[in-house]
Design a protein around this motif. Structure first.
Motif, PDB file in Angstrom:
ATOM      1  N   THR A  49       0.838  -1.210   0.000  1.00 27.81           N
ATOM      2  CA  THR A  49       0.000   0.000   0.000  1.00 27.81           C
ATOM      3  C   THR A  49       0.870   1.257   0.000  1.00 27.81           C
ATOM      4  O   THR A  49       0.594   2.216  -0.728  1.00 27.81           O
ATOM      5  N   THR A  50       1.927   1.244   0.808  1.00 23.75           N
ATOM      6  CA  THR A  50       2.829   2.403   0.825  1.00 23.75           C
ATOM      7  C   THR A  50       3.456   2.612  -0.556  1.00 23.75           C
ATOM      8  O   THR A  50       3.546   3.743  -1.051  1.00 23.75           O
ATOM      9  N   ALA A 108      -6.283   5.842   9.036  1.00 25.25           N
ATOM     10  CA  ALA A 108      -6.499   4.390   9.023  1.00 25.25           C
ATOM     11  C   ALA A 108      -6.406   3.752   7.641  1.00 25.25           C
ATOM     12  O   ALA A 108      -7.046   2.753   7.359  1.00 25.25           O
ATOM     13  N   VAL A 109      -5.590   4.354   6.761  1.00 22.83           N
ATOM     14  CA  VAL A 109      -5.250   3.637   5.525  1.00 22.83           C
ATOM     15  C   VAL A 109      -4.181   2.621   5.915  1.00 22.83           C
ATOM     16  O   VAL A 109      -3.230   2.961   6.612  1.00 22.83           O
ATOM     17  N   ASN A 110      -4.324   1.400   5.482  1.00 19.09           N
ATOM     18  CA  ASN A 110      -3.413   0.351   5.940  1.00 19.09           C
ATOM     19  C   ASN A 110      -2.072   0.405   5.221  1.00 19.09           C
ATOM     20  O   ASN A 110      -1.711  -0.493   4.480  1.00 19.09           O
ATOM     21  N   ASP A 111      -1.337   1.495   5.426  1.00 18.39           N
ATOM     22  CA  ASP A 111       0.014   1.562   4.846  1.00 18.39           C
ATOM     23  C   ASP A 111       0.975   0.855   5.790  1.00 18.39           C
ATOM     24  O   ASP A 111       0.562   0.284   6.807  1.00 18.39           O
ATOM     25  N   VAL A 112       2.257   0.914   5.485  1.00 16.28           N
ATOM     26  CA  VAL A 112       3.212   0.141   6.278  1.00 16.28           C
ATOM     27  C   VAL A 112       3.297   0.680   7.718  1.00 16.28           C
ATOM     28  O   VAL A 112       3.492  -0.083   8.665  1.00 16.28           O
ATOM     29  N   THR A 113       3.110   1.973   7.881  1.00 24.37           N
ATOM     30  CA  THR A 113       3.158   2.543   9.227  1.00 24.37           C
ATOM     31  C   THR A 113       1.958   2.062  10.050  1.00 24.37           C
ATOM     32  O   THR A 113       2.094   1.622  11.199  1.00 24.37           O
ATOM     33  N   TYR A 114       0.786   2.128   9.444  1.00 25.39           N
ATOM     34  CA  TYR A 114      -0.429   1.695  10.138  1.00 25.39           C
ATOM     35  C   TYR A 114      -0.345   0.205  10.489  1.00 25.39           C
ATOM     36  O   TYR A 114      -0.660  -0.196  11.615  1.00 25.39           O
TER      37      TYR A 114
END
Ligand SMILES: Nc1ncnc2c1ncn2[C@@H]1O[C@H](COP(=O)(O)OP(=O)(O)O)[C@@H](O)[C@H]1O
Ligand SMILES: [Mg+2]
Lengths: 273, 244
Positions: free
Chosen positions: B37-38, B190-196
């Motif tokens: 996603t990122t 709350a976008v499921n990127d690598v940080t989330y």
């Protein structure tokens, strides 16, 4: 001797001012098809301004300009000038090549995009023109890799690639080291001998004398005097012309044309005039 | 692959770092998903920001005030407010208004909002770099193009823009490296990127240090990649002998 019956360029009483400063004060000038016409005169006298008016880069406030059948003073807007600029080449003092394009691409980009030449034809034409200006060995080089004289010869070839009816040269050797002046003047001399119509602004008096059908002397925005090269250089009628020529020819530094050039190209041509 | 991972996990275990959660299928899947996603955010926002930057730069150098003035105002406002606040503003306000207006037909996902906000924000920075590049092209070079009978759009495409891109490239690469790091704000909505994904894992597994190392290494590698691409482009677009 080329005739002046069908002038390719005709200026009638052209006036131009930058703000309140008048720069051209009633210029009359005629260039016949196939002629080489030189404009000489002190710096700031309006020579470049005349050339820039010819392709509509500057707009005179008054007067008529006809270039290659086009009434330039009646054109309005960038787009209206394009057909004219296709037919009139311009070579600048600082070459102004496109630094991000190879020499070959500098010569093909406008013919392809503007004239619509197919890539192969544009390339063949470019190589032929490079051979003509003795630069074919540098087709793949970039402008930044060339000497001033080489860049200026490429710039002349780039103008020729548009197949112009007329080429304007604005002090094209003034930025060059003395030893490179000859190679550029040789190319221009050959063009005029082939019958290309040329208008040259130049400080190379010997060269102007050798190749010009007509010479115009300008000062402070007026044509002081004009006539054949022989007449203007050897029997100038005006005191101001005499003073300028004495100054220009009297300085040893100004006589920059190698003697070989004068001997090889100019003398026979001169005799035939 | 798996064996190498095992060996690696074993090796760093000696330093007190516990990476055994990587063998948990669920954690691993969500981490890989987050990383992808990122990457997608980076790619979309990079392209989006460059497009926005080019459009804004053209407007900035336009002689027409109707184009230049709004572009200048947009660039100044955008550059001088925090991206995170802009994202909240877009997602919480604009998105809500849009949903109220069109109901469930609202086409913008949180992912899309992140791309839009970062594209506009970084686009403002690109625009300044490109404006400087466009203005650095000598007037005499443009005059030469004009005297070869190029139309105004042709002159822009074949002469002014290629030169401006070369002048602006180092600044653009800088902006893009910053853009990579900026995508981490996606986690705020709350976008499921690598940080989330990392936050989700460390709240469950209490392994902040391990996740931090992984996360920093990931962003660092992405930044280095962008830098390498930039260097490669600079070498490719180099104008031999220019400016010497
Ligand atoms: N864009 C301009 N704005 C104002 N004055 C100009 C501009 N271009 C030229 N001039 C002035 O017009 C006069 C003639 O310039 P120019 O035609 O370049 O002279 P030349 O080519 O004979 O040296 C000079 O005094 C110059 O300062
Ligand atoms: Mg001049």
């Amino acid at each position: 001797m080329p005739s002046t019956d069908t002038p390719l360029v005709r200026l009638r009483d052209v006036h131009l001012a930058f703000g309140a400063t008048p720069v051209l004060k009633g210029i009359d000038l005629t260039v016949g098809k196939g002629q080489a016409v030189s404009i000489i005169g002190p710096s700031g006298s309006g020579k470049s301004t005349i050339l820039r008016c010819l392709t509509g880069l500057l707009k005179p406030q008054r007067g008529e300009l006809t270039v290659a059948g086009t009434a330039v003073h009646q054109l309005h807007g960038e787009a209206a000038h394009r057909p004219l600029r296709q037919r009139v080449g311009f070579v600048f003092q600082q070459y102004n090549l496109f630094p991000h394009l190879s020499v070959l691409d500098n010569l093909t980009v406008a013919p392809r995009k503007v004239l619509g030449l197919p890539a192969r034809e544009a390339r063949e034409q470019a190589l032929a023109l490079l051979a003509k200006v003795r630069m074919q060995h540098k087709a793949a080089a970039f402008p930044g890799e060339l000497s001033g004289g080489q860049q200026q010869r490429v710039a002349i070839a780039r103008a020729l690639a548009m197949r112009p009816e007329l080429i304007l040269f604005d002090e094209v050797t003034s930025a060059l080291d003395p030893e490179m002046v000859g190679e550029v003047l040789n190319v221009i001399g050959e063009l005029t001998e082939e019958g290309m119509t040329c208008v040259l602004v130049t400080h190379e008096m010997r060269f102007a004398e050798g190749i010009s059908d007509q010479v115009y002397f300008t000062e402070h925005g007026v044509i002081v005097e004009h006539g054949s090269a022989e007449q203007l250089f050897n029997h100038p009628g005006e005191a101001r012309t005499q003073a300028f020529l004495q100054h220009a020819l009297g300085q040893p530094g100004r006589r920059r044309i190698p003697d070989t050039y004068v001997l090889r190209n100019l003398s026979p041509y001169h005799l035939s005039v | 692959m798996n064996e190498a991972l095992h060996a690696l996990v074993q090796a760093v275990a000696g330093w007190g770092l516990d990476y055994r959660f990587l063998f948990d299928a669920y954690s691993r899947a969500s981490l890989v998903d987050g990383a992808l996603t990122t990457l997608a955010l980076c790619l979309c926002a990079a392209l989006g920001s460059l497009a926005v930057g080019l459009g804004l730069a053209c407007a900035l150098v336009s002689p027409r005030p109707v184009l230049a003035m709004p572009a200048r105002a947009f660039v100044d406002v955008t550059r001088n407010t925090p991206t995170l606040v802009q994202l909240y503003c877009a997602f919480l306000v604009l998105n809500m208004l849009l949903t109220q207006a069109v109901g469930t037909g609202n086409p913008f996902t949180p992912f899309a909002w992140v791309v839009i906000v970062i594209s506009l924000h970084k686009g403002a920075f690109h625009a300044e770099a490109l404006r400087a590049g466009l203005q650095a092209v000598p007037a005499t070079t443009l005059e030469a193009a004009g005297s070869l009978a190029f139309s105004a759009p042709q002159r822009f495409i074949y002469v002014q823009l290629p030169l401006a891109l070369r002048f602006a490239l180092p600044a653009l690469v800088n902006n893009l490296i910053d853009l990579v790091k900026m995508t981490a704000i996606a986690s705020a909505i709350a976008v499921n990127d690598v940080t989330y994904a990392s936050i989700m894992i460390w709240t469950q597994s209490d392994n902040v240090i391990e996740m931090m190392v992984l996360l920093l290494a990931f962003y660092g590698a992405l930044g280095l990649l962008v830098n390498a691409i930039g260097r490669w482009l600079e070498a490719r677009l180099r104008m031999p002998g220019y400016g010497q």
